[in-house]
Design an enzyme around this catalytic site. Sequence first.
Site, PDB file in Angstrom:
ATOM      1  N   CYS B  85      18.393  40.626  24.828  1.00 46.04           N
ATOM      2  CA  CYS B  85      18.426  41.023  26.239  1.00 46.04           C
ATOM      3  C   CYS B  85      19.702  41.798  26.554  1.00 46.04           C
ATOM      4  O   CYS B  85      19.861  42.927  26.113  1.00 46.04           O
ATOM      5  CB  CYS B  85      18.230  39.774  27.096  1.00 46.04           C
ATOM      6  SG  CYS B  85      17.765  40.145  28.782  1.00 46.04           S
ATOM      7  N   HIS B 201      13.451  36.587  24.698  1.00 43.55           N
ATOM      8  CA  HIS B 201      14.387  35.498  24.385  1.00 43.55           C
ATOM      9  C   HIS B 201      13.730  34.450  23.478  1.00 43.55           C
ATOM     10  O   HIS B 201      13.066  33.544  23.990  1.00 43.55           O
ATOM     11  CB  HIS B 201      14.790  34.781  25.673  1.00 43.55           C
ATOM     12  CG  HIS B 201      15.633  35.603  26.580  1.00 43.55           C
ATOM     13  ND1 HIS B 201      17.005  35.553  26.580  1.00 43.55           N
ATOM     14  CD2 HIS B 201      15.304  36.505  27.537  1.00 43.55           C
ATOM     15  CE1 HIS B 201      17.482  36.372  27.480  1.00 43.55           C
ATOM     16  NE2 HIS B 201      16.480  36.970  28.087  1.00 43.55           N
ATOM     17  N   GLU B 203      15.286  32.077  22.054  1.00 45.44           N
ATOM     18  CA  GLU B 203      15.996  30.802  22.278  1.00 45.44           C
ATOM     19  C   GLU B 203      15.414  30.008  23.449  1.00 45.44           C
ATOM     20  O   GLU B 203      15.730  28.841  23.628  1.00 45.44           O
ATOM     21  CB  GLU B 203      17.500  31.064  22.475  1.00 45.44           C
ATOM     22  CG  GLU B 203      17.941  31.578  23.835  1.00 45.44           C
ATOM     23  CD  GLU B 203      17.731  33.075  24.038  1.00 45.44           C
ATOM     24  OE1 GLU B 203      17.044  33.704  23.215  1.00 45.44           O
ATOM     25  OE2 GLU B 203      18.242  33.613  25.040  1.00 45.44           O
TER      26      GLU B 203
END
Lengths: 77, 227
Positions: B85, B201, B203
Site C-alpha cells: 500500500c 494487504h 497482513e
Amino acid sequence: MKIKVIVTLKNGVLDPQGKAIQQTLNSMGFPNVNGVRQGKYFDIEIDEKDEIKAKSKVDEMCKKLLANLVIEDFKII
Amino acid sequence: MKSSVIIFPGSNCDRDMDVALKKFGFKNQMVWHNDPKLPKSDLIVLPGGFSFGDYLRCGSIAGKSKIINSVIDFAKSGGLVLGICNGFQILTETGLLPGVLQQNRNIEFICKNIYVKVNNTDNKYFKNIKKNILELHIAHNEGSYFCSNQELKSIQDNNQIAITYCNSKGLSDHEHNPNGAIDNIAGIFNKEKNILGMMPHPERMIDKYLSGEDGSIFFENLIKNFK
C-alpha cells in the site's frame, strides 16, 4: 529571493479531481467550462541573490522532489 | 529468517505486519525511519499507512528519508523488499519500482475485500504458492497504478506484473478493477523480481475467524521460499 513553481499533471494523465471540479462548475451555471486540470503551486524562499543560480537550484528541487516526472510537469516562474 | 519493518511517522500497518511476520516464523525487528543503518535482514518491509501525512504526494517524503538509502542499497544488492500500500507508493517514489499510484478513478477511498490473480510465480514471493487467486483486503485513496505506454510494454515484456485485480474465478476485467489501475495492476516487481510493491494487504488476512486466510498463504509460502 522568492521563486514560484507550478506543478501540473502531464497531458493525457487522468485527473479525477479536475474532472469533478469541471462537472461541479458545469452544474453551478458555468456550462461553457470544457476542462479543468488541478495542479500545485509552491512559493520557495531561497537564500540566494543570483536569480539564475536560485532558479537552477529550484529546478533541481523540482526534479528530485516537488514533481513526479512520471505524471507531472513543472514550471518555474 | 530475519525481517525488518520500517516505521515512518503516519505508518499504521506496521504492527499488523509485525504480527503477521512473527506468526509465520520471521524474526522481525521494527526500524525507525531516522535510523541511519538497517539491521541485518533477509526481508525489508515498507508497511501501509499515511507516511508523513501523505504530504506533497503519497510516499514522496518517506522516499527521501534517512533509512531509504540503506533500503535502496539492500534492494540493489538483491535483497527482498516488500512494499504494501503506502509502502508500494514509497517504492515508486524512490524509483525502485516503475510508474506511480494515482488517485482512485472514482475519487473515493476504497476499503473492501477484493480478489487478485498471481501472474508470475517465478520469484521468491509466489513460487509454489498453493492458490493463484487470493482474497485480500484493500484500503486506499491513491491506488490506481499508472505508467506510460512504453513503460507498460517494458513491464509486460519483463513479466513484472505480479498480481492483477480479478473476480473470484480469476477474470480480470473493467468491472473487477476497483480503482482504475492500468491493466488491473495490483502489484508489480522490479526487473530482477526481488522488489515487490502491492496495494492489497496480506497482513490483514491471516485469521480465519476475523478475516480470511489468503494472507496466511502468502506469508507461509514466502518463508518457505527462504528455506
